[in-house]
Design a protein around this motif. Structure first.
Motif, short mmCIF file in Angstrom:
data_model
loop_
_atom_site.label_atom_id
_atom_site.label_comp_id
_atom_site.label_asym_id
_atom_site.label_seq_id
_atom_site.Cartn_x
_atom_site.Cartn_y
_atom_site.Cartn_z
N LYS A 1 1.00 -1.06 -0.08
CA LYS A 1 -0.08 -0.02 -0.01
C LYS A 1 0.83 1.14 0.09
O LYS A 1 0.38 2.27 -0.73
CB LYS A 1 -0.92 -0.01 1.27
N ILE A 2 1.79 1.22 0.90
CA ILE A 2 2.86 2.24 0.93
C ILE A 2 3.51 2.70 -0.36
O ILE A 2 3.82 3.72 -1.00
CB ILE A 2 3.75 2.21 2.01
N ALA A 3 4.03 1.54 -0.97
CA ALA A 3 4.79 1.56 -2.15
C ALA A 3 4.10 2.13 -3.46
O ALA A 3 4.43 2.96 -4.04
CB ALA A 3 5.43 0.18 -2.37
N ASP A 4 2.48 1.50 -3.47
CA ASP A 4 1.73 2.18 -4.50
C ASP A 4 1.40 3.64 -4.16
O ASP A 4 1.46 4.26 -5.31
CB ASP A 4 0.27 1.29 -4.11
N HIS A 5 1.46 4.11 -3.09
CA HIS A 5 1.11 5.45 -2.80
C HIS A 5 2.34 6.07 -3.34
O HIS A 5 2.09 7.43 -3.71
CB HIS A 5 1.02 5.67 -1.36
N CYS A 6 3.67 5.82 -3.11
CA CYS A 6 4.88 6.41 -3.30
C CYS A 6 5.18 6.06 -4.79
O CYS A 6 6.19 7.03 -5.44
CB CYS A 6 6.22 6.19 -2.60
N GLY A 7 4.37 5.38 -5.76
CA GLY A 7 4.84 5.04 -6.97
C GLY A 7 6.24 4.41 -7.17
O GLY A 7 6.65 4.54 -8.33
N VAL A 8 6.52 3.54 -6.40
CA VAL A 8 7.49 2.44 -6.51
C VAL A 8 7.16 1.06 -6.23
O VAL A 8 5.92 1.00 -5.68
CB VAL A 8 8.70 2.96 -5.48
N THR A 9 8.19 0.15 -6.44
CA THR A 9 7.75 -1.07 -6.18
C THR A 9 8.03 -1.43 -4.62
O THR A 9 8.86 -0.74 -4.07
CB THR A 9 8.58 -2.15 -7.09
N THR A 10 7.58 -2.58 -4.16
CA THR A 10 7.61 -2.85 -2.67
C THR A 10 9.22 -3.23 -2.43
O THR A 10 9.67 -3.09 -1.44
CB THR A 10 6.80 -4.10 -2.59
N ALA A 11 9.89 -3.87 -3.54
CA ALA A 11 11.14 -4.09 -3.25
C ALA A 11 12.12 -2.91 -3.44
O ALA A 11 13.05 -2.86 -2.22
CB ALA A 11 11.60 -5.20 -4.42
N TYR A 12 11.88 -2.15 -4.17
CA TYR A 12 12.87 -0.96 -4.13
C TYR A 12 12.49 -0.08 -2.94
O TYR A 12 13.47 0.24 -2.24
CB TYR A 12 12.16 -0.16 -5.42
N LEU A 13 11.00 0.13 -2.45
CA LEU A 13 10.96 0.67 -1.18
C LEU A 13 11.64 0.15 -0.09
O LEU A 13 12.21 0.96 0.81
CB LEU A 13 9.24 0.79 -1.06
N SER A 14 11.48 -1.03 0.13
CA SER A 14 11.96 -2.06 1.13
C SER A 14 13.56 -1.75 1.17
O SER A 14 14.21 -1.36 2.45
CB SER A 14 11.77 -3.32 1.14
N THR A 15 14.16 -1.63 -0.09
CA THR A 15 15.56 -1.56 -0.15
C THR A 15 16.05 -0.16 0.36
O THR A 15 16.94 -0.02 1.26
CB THR A 15 16.34 -1.66 -1.30
#
Length: 348
Positions: free
Chosen positions: A265-279
């Motif tokens: 949900k957070i990644a979608d809000h920020c417009g990035v992938t979950t993997a990229y956001l976590s990294t």
């Protein structure tokens, strides 16, 4: 690559030749002509790969010269030099398949960007006549170096570079031959960056070739330049990463009560992938994003338990995003050291 520079002003012509010479592309041959007619005569003797021509010239102006060129040569790349006052002529030039244009005054950076766009449209076209095995090895090496630099993976970058060094040593290439091959590596390296990030890395080959007097020194300087470039990429990405993390923190503060709040949900809000956001979150904040969400919710629960002694603890847990009370109680005790009830009794 053979370039013909056409301009009736000697100072501009010589200055442009000097700038072109700094681009550091191997096997670069630069010739000059003072007008279109002289350029046509020179082209009969040696066909150029690229023309860089002014528009306003005596004898045969730039636009008429381009018309004449296109009658005979369809594959020559053409870049025109123009001022703002001449900009309407660019439209006619573009109709004649002009590759690009440069606005005066011309800077080294702008010139390099235009030449890079030409080179990177089809890098294989500009590769020197070397064996196909070498070409494949060059392309594979350059692409892996670029991918490692983009991913900021120093270990993989070093591994790829050492394999390339060992290949050159095994083939017995001379210093001069390796310098030429490194020019091809750099071209594919730049191409990979353009295709991946739409960004042209600056050329660092010229200064390396000038400094290196031994093969060992050449490889050392090259690897140092690659590391510096990777650090530059990291610095350029950091502000963006920090902005994304700040957006994440704000989003969590506004939505921590949602029991379905997730990294996706957070990644979608920020417009990035979950993997990229976590990294990037782990890189910037030095902890996993899931851990921060738990810690933030626990801090909110602690404040509620301290200030609101009437609301049932299970309701406070729900309002802080913990849908499962046994899980909340367990995670609370694990992080705080005592149960939610003991904490409330202690602080109220």
């Amino acid at each position: 690559m053979r370039i013909l520079v056409i301009d009736d002003e000697v100072v501009i012509r010589k200055g442009l030749i000097k700038l072109l010479g700094m681009i550091a592309f191997n096997d670069l041959i630069i010739e000059e002509a003072k007008n279109g007619e002289e350029a046509l005569q020179k082209m009969k003797m040696n066909k150029p790969d690229l023309l860089v021509t002014d528009i306003n010239m005596p004898v045969l102006n730039g636009l008429d010269f381009i018309d004449r060129v296109r009658e005979t040569y369809s594959d020559i790349e053409i870049v025109i030099l123009t001022g703002f006052a001449e900009f309407e002529y660019v439209q006619r030039a573009l109709r004649n398949s002009v590759t690009d244009y440069l606005l005066k005054p011309i800077s080294q950076q702008k010139l390099e960007e235009v030449i890079s766009r030409i080179l990177l449209k089809d890098p294989a076209r500009w590769i020197s006549k070397i064996g196909m095995n070498d070409v494949r090895k060059i392309k594979e090496t350059a692409q892996n170096l670029a991918k490692s630099a983009i991913a900021e993976n120093k270990m993989e970058l070093e591994h790829t570079f050492k394999k390339w060094q060992e290949y050159c040593e095994k083939c017995g290439f001379s210093l001069h031959e390796i310098k030429r091959l490194m020019g091809q590596v750099q071209l594919f390296y730049q191409s990979e960056f353009y295709q991946t990030l739409n960004y042209y890395p600056s050329s660092f080959l010229s200064s390396i070739n000038q400094k290196a007097t031994t093969i060992t020194q050449l490889f050392d300087l090259w690897f140092k330049s690659l590391l510096e470039h990777m650090e530059f990429i990291s610095e350029q990405k950091s502000p963006k990463n920090k902005r994304i993390v700040e957006e994440v923190l704000h989003y969590i503060s506004e939505n921590f009560q949602d029991p379905n709040l997730s990294i996706k949900k957070i990644a979608d809000h920020c417009g990035v992938t979950t993997a990229y956001l976590s990294t990037i979150y782990r890189k910037v904040m030095k902890k996993p994003l899931t851990q921060y969400i738990i810690e933030y919710r626990l801090e909110q629960a602690k404040e509620r338990l301290k200030e609101d002694y009437k609301t049932k603890i299970n309701l406070i847990a729900e309002e802080c995003g913990f849908g499962d009370y046994p899980y909340f109680s367990k995670i609370f005790k694990k992080n705080i050291g005592i149960s939610p009830l003991e904490y409330r009794e202690k602080v109220t």
